[in-house]
Design a protein around this motif. Structure first.
Motif, PDB file in Angstrom:
ATOM      1  N   PRO A 271       0.814  -1.224   0.000  1.00  0.00           N
ATOM      2  CA  PRO A 271       0.000   0.000   0.000  1.00  0.00           C
ATOM      3  C   PRO A 271       0.847   1.273   0.000  1.00  0.00           C
ATOM      4  CG  PRO A 271      -0.621  -1.440   1.825  1.00  0.00           C
ATOM      5  CD  PRO A 271       0.574  -2.055   1.191  1.00  0.00           C
TER       6      PRO A 271
ATOM      7  N   VAL B  33      -6.909  -7.256   0.590  1.00  0.00           N
ATOM      8  CA  VAL B  33      -7.225  -5.831   0.719  1.00  0.00           C
ATOM      9  C   VAL B  33      -8.569  -5.652   1.433  1.00  0.00           C
ATOM     10  CG1 VAL B  33      -7.838  -3.778  -0.623  1.00  0.00           C
ATOM     11  CG2 VAL B  33      -5.822  -5.129  -1.258  1.00  0.00           C
TER      12      VAL B  33
ATOM     13  N   VAL C 152     -10.283   3.896  -2.858  1.00  0.00           N
ATOM     14  CA  VAL C 152      -9.723   3.175  -4.016  1.00  0.00           C
ATOM     15  C   VAL C 152     -10.244   1.737  -4.092  1.00  0.00           C
ATOM     16  CG1 VAL C 152      -7.555   2.582  -5.198  1.00  0.00           C
ATOM     17  CG2 VAL C 152      -7.624   4.542  -3.654  1.00  0.00           C
ATOM     18  N   VAL C 153     -10.510   1.140  -2.928  1.00  0.00           N
ATOM     19  CA  VAL C 153     -10.886  -0.286  -2.885  1.00  0.00           C
ATOM     20  C   VAL C 153     -12.303  -0.481  -3.428  1.00  0.00           C
ATOM     21  CG1 VAL C 153     -11.241  -2.269  -1.355  1.00  0.00           C
ATOM     22  CG2 VAL C 153      -9.364  -0.668  -0.920  1.00  0.00           C
TER      23      VAL C 153
ATOM     24  N   LEU D  58      -8.868  -0.570  -6.837  1.00  0.00           N
ATOM     25  CA  LEU D  58      -8.057  -1.701  -6.381  1.00  0.00           C
ATOM     26  C   LEU D  58      -8.985  -2.831  -5.914  1.00  0.00           C
ATOM     27  CD1 LEU D  58      -5.488  -3.127  -5.214  1.00  0.00           C
ATOM     28  CD2 LEU D  58      -5.746  -1.678  -3.192  1.00  0.00           C
TER      29      LEU D  58
ATOM     30  N   GLN E 290      -6.576   5.137   4.379  1.00  0.00           N
ATOM     31  CA  GLN E 290      -5.963   5.773   3.198  1.00  0.00           C
ATOM     32  C   GLN E 290      -6.396   5.154   1.873  1.00  0.00           C
ATOM     33  OE1 GLN E 290      -1.735   6.734   3.500  1.00  0.00           O
ATOM     34  NE2 GLN E 290      -1.860   6.386   5.678  1.00  0.00           N
ATOM     35  N   LEU E 291      -6.801   3.872   1.927  1.00  0.00           N
ATOM     36  CA  LEU E 291      -7.184   3.211   0.670  1.00  0.00           C
ATOM     37  C   LEU E 291      -8.699   3.205   0.444  1.00  0.00           C
ATOM     38  CD1 LEU E 291      -4.813   0.085   0.698  1.00  0.00           C
ATOM     39  CD2 LEU E 291      -4.618   2.106  -0.760  1.00  0.00           C
TER      40      LEU E 291
ATOM     41  N   LEU F  28       1.745   1.954  -3.524  1.00  0.00           N
ATOM     42  CA  LEU F  28       0.565   2.387  -4.283  1.00  0.00           C
ATOM     43  C   LEU F  28       0.211   3.840  -3.951  1.00  0.00           C
ATOM     44  CD1 LEU F  28      -1.805   1.904  -6.146  1.00  0.00           C
ATOM     45  CD2 LEU F  28      -3.056   0.888  -4.242  1.00  0.00           C
ATOM     46  N   LEU F  29       0.209   4.162  -2.667  1.00  0.00           N
ATOM     47  CA  LEU F  29      -0.177   5.526  -2.275  1.00  0.00           C
ATOM     48  C   LEU F  29       0.827   6.552  -2.799  1.00  0.00           C
ATOM     49  CD1 LEU F  29      -1.445   4.659   1.288  1.00  0.00           C
ATOM     50  CD2 LEU F  29      -2.832   5.639  -0.561  1.00  0.00           C
TER      51      LEU F  29
ATOM     52  N   TYR G 297      -3.864   1.907   6.620  1.00  0.00           N
ATOM     53  CA  TYR G 297      -4.191   1.767   5.202  1.00  0.00           C
ATOM     54  C   TYR G 297      -5.693   1.595   4.972  1.00  0.00           C
ATOM     55  CZ  TYR G 297       0.776   1.789   4.563  1.00  0.00           C
ATOM     56  OH  TYR G 297       2.090   2.179   4.551  1.00  0.00           O
TER      57      TYR G 297
ATOM     58  N   ASP H 207     -10.709  -5.701  -3.971  1.00  0.00           N
ATOM     59  CA  ASP H 207     -10.768  -6.112  -2.564  1.00  0.00           C
ATOM     60  C   ASP H 207     -10.252  -7.532  -2.387  1.00  0.00           C
ATOM     61  OD1 ASP H 207     -12.892  -7.275  -3.916  1.00  0.00           O
ATOM     62  OD2 ASP H 207     -14.473  -6.430  -2.658  1.00  0.00           O
TER      63      ASP H 207
END
Ligand code: GDP
Ligand code: IMO
Ligand code: MG
Length: 446
Positions: free
Chosen positions: A76, A147, A201-202, A98, A197-198, A79-80, A194, A100
């Motif tokens: 991650p 994820v 995106v997920v 992204l 932060q994700l 990616l970030l 994460y 899951d």
């Protein structure tokens, strides 16, 4: 328009990103299906050079849905960083999603990869040290963290982490006593960081991709690594830990083989490999050094010098077979500019038995005991860099490409004569041509 798989047909770094960026103009969705931040994908737009590790090479277009599929393994932090870099250059990342179901590379995966390599000393694989093998090991061993698991209820997540920690600490204790032990608290904090932060995106990328297909949208699948690095078909154990071949596009995206119209294999006009392992046509002489220098053959991820050698038609033909290639994208033809003689490895001879080998052998001891059988082809004067049609190429370059197509039984669809998007010859557009047209090389090149 077609759903097209772009696959690396040699040992990686064939120029998949350049071809993906080029063809993405005609696609609606671009999906990375396997591998992780071991990949280094370069897209060159004038002065600007983008090096992607995880995000698909369709990111530079405004309105493409870019998916990092379920077959990938994700660090991650990497990616970030990529997302931030793109945003800081003014690119929107709103269309990046992204899966899951993708697996997470946890910090100990990276340490384990590096520790395993050190322990193997001169027998090392030469991995990128990015934790790829240990992450896939845990995926297959059913100790992985996906994820989507980041979004489990806290108590359930902690329970899962406790299972992982107990299993891993046993291994660390016995095999890597110098590495720090894991704690549930540390891993839980890592997950919380994460999780947040994700969050945007997920997604359920399988549902997204199928919604797109249902609307008649077209998908470009971006391979990572290459056929000879594939865990099943490559030079095992000197391989990566995923299926880098065309089948990986299906298992790594959730889209079945019947929805794929065409598979394009990207290969350099010569051959390179980074890391350890057999490489029959490797040149350890001035010619190899020349290819490395002119081709700027340094790893995009690790900066390591890539080993260089002549085009190997044995591995290329094998790639045509195991990927079911419909067409070739041959890159870096310009690197041959000014060379008086070119060689193509058309077979191998076993030094011990004298046997001629034309099928790519599975056994490393056989591969290590072969000498290539070469055909010699004339080079050309001047440069191919400005050619934009097959006919504009020097006759010697045309003959070289035609010979490759003939030897490996697959037509040349694209020729790349420089890193830029426009430094490309489209012999046959894989996104639009009917399947039938990819028949006889002679017909296409006539
Ligand atoms: P990938 O991993 O397959 O996407 O390939 P990499 O990006 O790791 O390495 C390919 C390198 O070759 C990159 O630096 C590209 O910019 C460059 N490249 C791609 N096509 C061409 C070409 O036709 N000619 C030259 N000279 N460079 C190219
Ligand atoms: P792209 O997508 C070239 C090689 C490593 C090593 C082996 C195993 O840019 O073509 P790993 O870290 O995956 O466990 O390393 O695979 N390797 C690559 N070589 N291009 C790549 O990706 C590679 N990804 C892994 O050098 O030999
Ligand atoms: Mg690369």
């Amino acid at each position: 328009m077609a759903n097209v798989v772009i696959v690396g047909a040699q040992w990686g770094d064939e120029g998949k990103a350049k071809i993906t960026d080029l063809l993405a103009a005609q696609a609606d969705v671009v999906i990375r299906c396997q591998g992780g931040c071991n990949a280094g994908h370069t897209v060159t737009h004038g002065e600007e050079v983008f090096k992607f590790h995880l995000v698909p090479s369709g990111m530079l277009y405004e309105n493409k849905l870019c998916i990092i599929g379920n077959g990938t393994v994700i660090n991650p932090q990497v990616l970030l960083k990529e997302i931030q870099e793109l945003q800081s250059k003014g690119f929107s990342t709103a269309n990046l999603k992204l899966s899951d179901r993708a697996h997470l590379t946890l910090p100990f995966h990276t340490s384990l990869d590096q520790a395993q390599e050190s322990a193997m000393a001169e027998k090392k694989i030469g991995t990128t040290g990015r934790g790829i093998g240990p992450t896939y090991m845990d995926k297959v061993g059913r100790y992985g963290l996906r994820v989507g698991d980041l979004y489990l209820e806290d108590a359930v997540l902690k329970e899962r982490l406790a299972q992982i920690v107990s299993h891993k600490n046993e291994l660390l204790e016995k095999c890597y006593p110098t590495l720090p032990r894991l704690t549930v608290e540390e891993l839980f904090d890592w997950c919380l960081q994460y999780r947040e932060q994700l969050a945007t995106v997920v997604a359920d990328t399988i549902a997204l991709a199928h919604d797109a297909l249902a609307e008649g949208k077209k998908i470009l699948f971006e391979g990572a690594q290459g056929t000879l690095l594939d865990v099943d078909y490559g030079t095992y154990p000197f391989v990566t830990s995923s299926n880098a071949t065309a089948g990986g596009a299906c298992t790594g995206s959730g889209i079945g083989p019947t929805r794929i119209d065409r598979v394009i294999g990207v290969m350099k006009a010569y051959t390179t490999r980074v890391g350890e392992g057999p490489f029959p046509t490797e040149l350890k002489d001035a010619t190899g050094a020349h290819l490395g220098e002119v081709g700027q053959e340094f790893g995009t991820t690790t900066g390591r010098a890539r080993r260089c050698g002549w085009f190997d038609a044995v591995i290329a033909k094998y790639s045509v077979q195991v990927n079911g290639l419909d067409g070739l994208a041959i890159t870096k033809l310009d690197v041959f500019d000014g060379m008086s003689e070119l060689k193509i490895g058309v077979g191998y001879r076993n030094r011990q038995t004298g046997e001629t080998i034309t099928h790519f052998p599975a056994q490393l001891n056989v591969l290590n005991a072969v000498d290539p059988i070469y055909e010699s082809w004339p080079g050309w004067k001047g440069s191919v860099k400005e050619a934009r049609t097959f006919q504009e190429l020097p006759a010697e370059a045309q003959a070289y490409l035609n010979r490759i197509a003939q030897l490996i039984g697959c037509p040349v669809a694209i020729v790349s004569v420089g890193p830029e998007r426009n430094q490309t010859i489209i012999v046959e557009n894989p996104m639009t041509a009917s399947k039938r047209l990819f028949g006889a090389t002679e017909k296409i090149h006539a």
